[in-house]
Motif scaffolding. Structure first.
Motif, PDB file in Angstrom:
ATOM      1  N   LEU A   1       0.771  -1.284   0.132  1.00  0.00           N
ATOM      2  CA  LEU A   1       0.098   0.053   0.039  1.00  0.00           C
ATOM      3  C   LEU A   1       0.794   1.210   0.103  1.00  0.00           C
ATOM      4  O   LEU A   1       0.674   2.260  -0.709  1.00  0.00           O
ATOM      5  CB  LEU A   1      -0.873  -0.020   1.244  1.00  0.00           C
ATOM      6  CG  LEU A   1      -1.901   0.951   1.245  1.00  0.00           C
ATOM      7  CD1 LEU A   1      -2.829   1.205   0.079  1.00  0.00           C
ATOM      8  CD2 LEU A   1      -2.625   0.895   2.488  1.00  0.00           C
ATOM      9  N   VAL A   2       2.001   1.169   0.736  1.00  0.00           N
ATOM     10  CA  VAL A   2       3.038   2.255   0.842  1.00  0.00           C
ATOM     11  C   VAL A   2       3.423   2.579  -0.533  1.00  0.00           C
ATOM     12  O   VAL A   2       3.711   3.615  -1.031  1.00  0.00           O
ATOM     13  CB  VAL A   2       3.982   2.182   2.005  1.00  0.00           C
ATOM     14  CG1 VAL A   2       5.174   3.215   1.764  1.00  0.00           C
ATOM     15  CG2 VAL A   2       3.204   2.083   3.359  1.00  0.00           C
ATOM     16  N   MET A   3       3.997   1.422  -1.409  1.00  0.00           N
ATOM     17  CA  MET A   3       4.576   1.745  -2.469  1.00  0.00           C
ATOM     18  C   MET A   3       3.329   2.279  -3.519  1.00  0.00           C
ATOM     19  O   MET A   3       3.588   2.878  -4.429  1.00  0.00           O
ATOM     20  CB  MET A   3       5.059   0.319  -2.975  1.00  0.00           C
ATOM     21  CG  MET A   3       6.470  -0.064  -2.193  1.00  0.00           C
ATOM     22  SD  MET A   3       7.507   0.993  -2.111  1.00  0.00           S
ATOM     23  CE  MET A   3       8.016   0.761  -3.775  1.00  0.00           C
ATOM     24  N   GLU A   4       2.113   1.886  -3.438  1.00  0.00           N
ATOM     25  CA  GLU A   4       1.124   2.144  -4.380  1.00  0.00           C
ATOM     26  C   GLU A   4       1.101   4.007  -4.181  1.00  0.00           C
ATOM     27  O   GLU A   4       0.826   4.640  -5.108  1.00  0.00           O
ATOM     28  CB  GLU A   4       0.008   1.484  -4.042  1.00  0.00           C
ATOM     29  CG  GLU A   4      -1.209   1.877  -4.992  1.00  0.00           C
ATOM     30  CD  GLU A   4      -1.041   1.536  -6.374  1.00  0.00           C
ATOM     31  OE1 GLU A   4      -1.810   2.060  -7.413  1.00  0.00           O
ATOM     32  OE2 GLU A   4      -0.293   0.702  -6.724  1.00  0.00           O
ATOM     33  N   VAL A   5       0.856   4.337  -2.891  1.00  0.00           N
ATOM     34  CA  VAL A   5       0.737   5.635  -2.860  1.00  0.00           C
ATOM     35  C   VAL A   5       1.994   6.389  -3.350  1.00  0.00           C
ATOM     36  O   VAL A   5       1.864   7.311  -4.055  1.00  0.00           O
ATOM     37  CB  VAL A   5       0.724   6.017  -1.234  1.00  0.00           C
ATOM     38  CG1 VAL A   5       0.849   7.474  -0.820  1.00  0.00           C
ATOM     39  CG2 VAL A   5      -0.403   5.318  -0.665  1.00  0.00           C
ATOM     40  N   GLY A   6       3.101   5.870  -3.150  1.00  0.00           N
ATOM     41  CA  GLY A   6       4.312   6.563  -3.892  1.00  0.00           C
ATOM     42  C   GLY A   6       4.121   6.627  -5.467  1.00  0.00           C
ATOM     43  O   GLY A   6       4.518   7.657  -5.798  1.00  0.00           O
ATOM     44  N   ARG A   7       3.708   5.451  -6.043  1.00  0.00           N
ATOM     45  CA  ARG A   7       3.533   5.208  -7.513  1.00  0.00           C
ATOM     46  C   ARG A   7       2.571   6.353  -7.917  1.00  0.00           C
ATOM     47  O   ARG A   7       2.828   7.102  -8.722  1.00  0.00           O
ATOM     48  CB  ARG A   7       2.969   3.949  -7.873  1.00  0.00           C
ATOM     49  CG  ARG A   7       2.875   3.716  -9.382  1.00  0.00           C
ATOM     50  CD  ARG A   7       2.271   2.323  -9.660  1.00  0.00           C
ATOM     51  NE  ARG A   7       0.753   2.415  -9.150  1.00  0.00           N
ATOM     52  CZ  ARG A   7      -0.249   2.992  -9.757  1.00  0.00           C
ATOM     53  NH1 ARG A   7       0.123   3.871 -10.814  1.00  0.00           N
ATOM     54  NH2 ARG A   7      -1.338   2.900  -9.540  1.00  0.00           N
ATOM     55  N   VAL A   8       1.377   6.465  -7.182  1.00  0.00           N
ATOM     56  CA  VAL A   8       0.213   7.467  -7.419  1.00  0.00           C
ATOM     57  C   VAL A   8       0.885   8.834  -7.471  1.00  0.00           C
ATOM     58  O   VAL A   8       0.536   9.526  -8.340  1.00  0.00           O
ATOM     59  CB  VAL A   8      -1.048   7.391  -6.768  1.00  0.00           C
ATOM     60  CG1 VAL A   8      -1.911   8.428  -6.674  1.00  0.00           C
ATOM     61  CG2 VAL A   8      -1.621   6.019  -6.866  1.00  0.00           C
TER      62      VAL A   8
END
Length: 64
Positions: free
Chosen positions: A25-32
């Motif tokens: 989830l943390v990585m997804e936030v960074g990607r977005v």
């Protein structure tokens, strides 16, 4: 290390473990954020999160 220091160290470790469990989830936030051209690190957001956690920690346990 004092008993209090040991307890605090365990809390710190538990918090990190909880974040690691949500690494995806943390990585997804960074990607977005990168896609939107936003900085991945936002000091104002970090301050709001820390304030929120501090306020939650001051509530009685039965409020959780």
């Amino acid at each position: 290390m004092s008993d209090l220091s040991k307890l605090r160290e365990q809390i710190d470790q538990d918090l990190v473990k909880a974040l690691v469990k949500r690494y995806d989830l943390v990585m997804e936030v960074g990607r977005v954020k990168r896609e939107k051209g936003q900085a991945v690190f936002d000091p104002k957001r970090e301050e709001r999160v820390l304030d929120k956690v501090t306020n939650l920690a001051q509530r009685p346990e039965e409020d959780f």
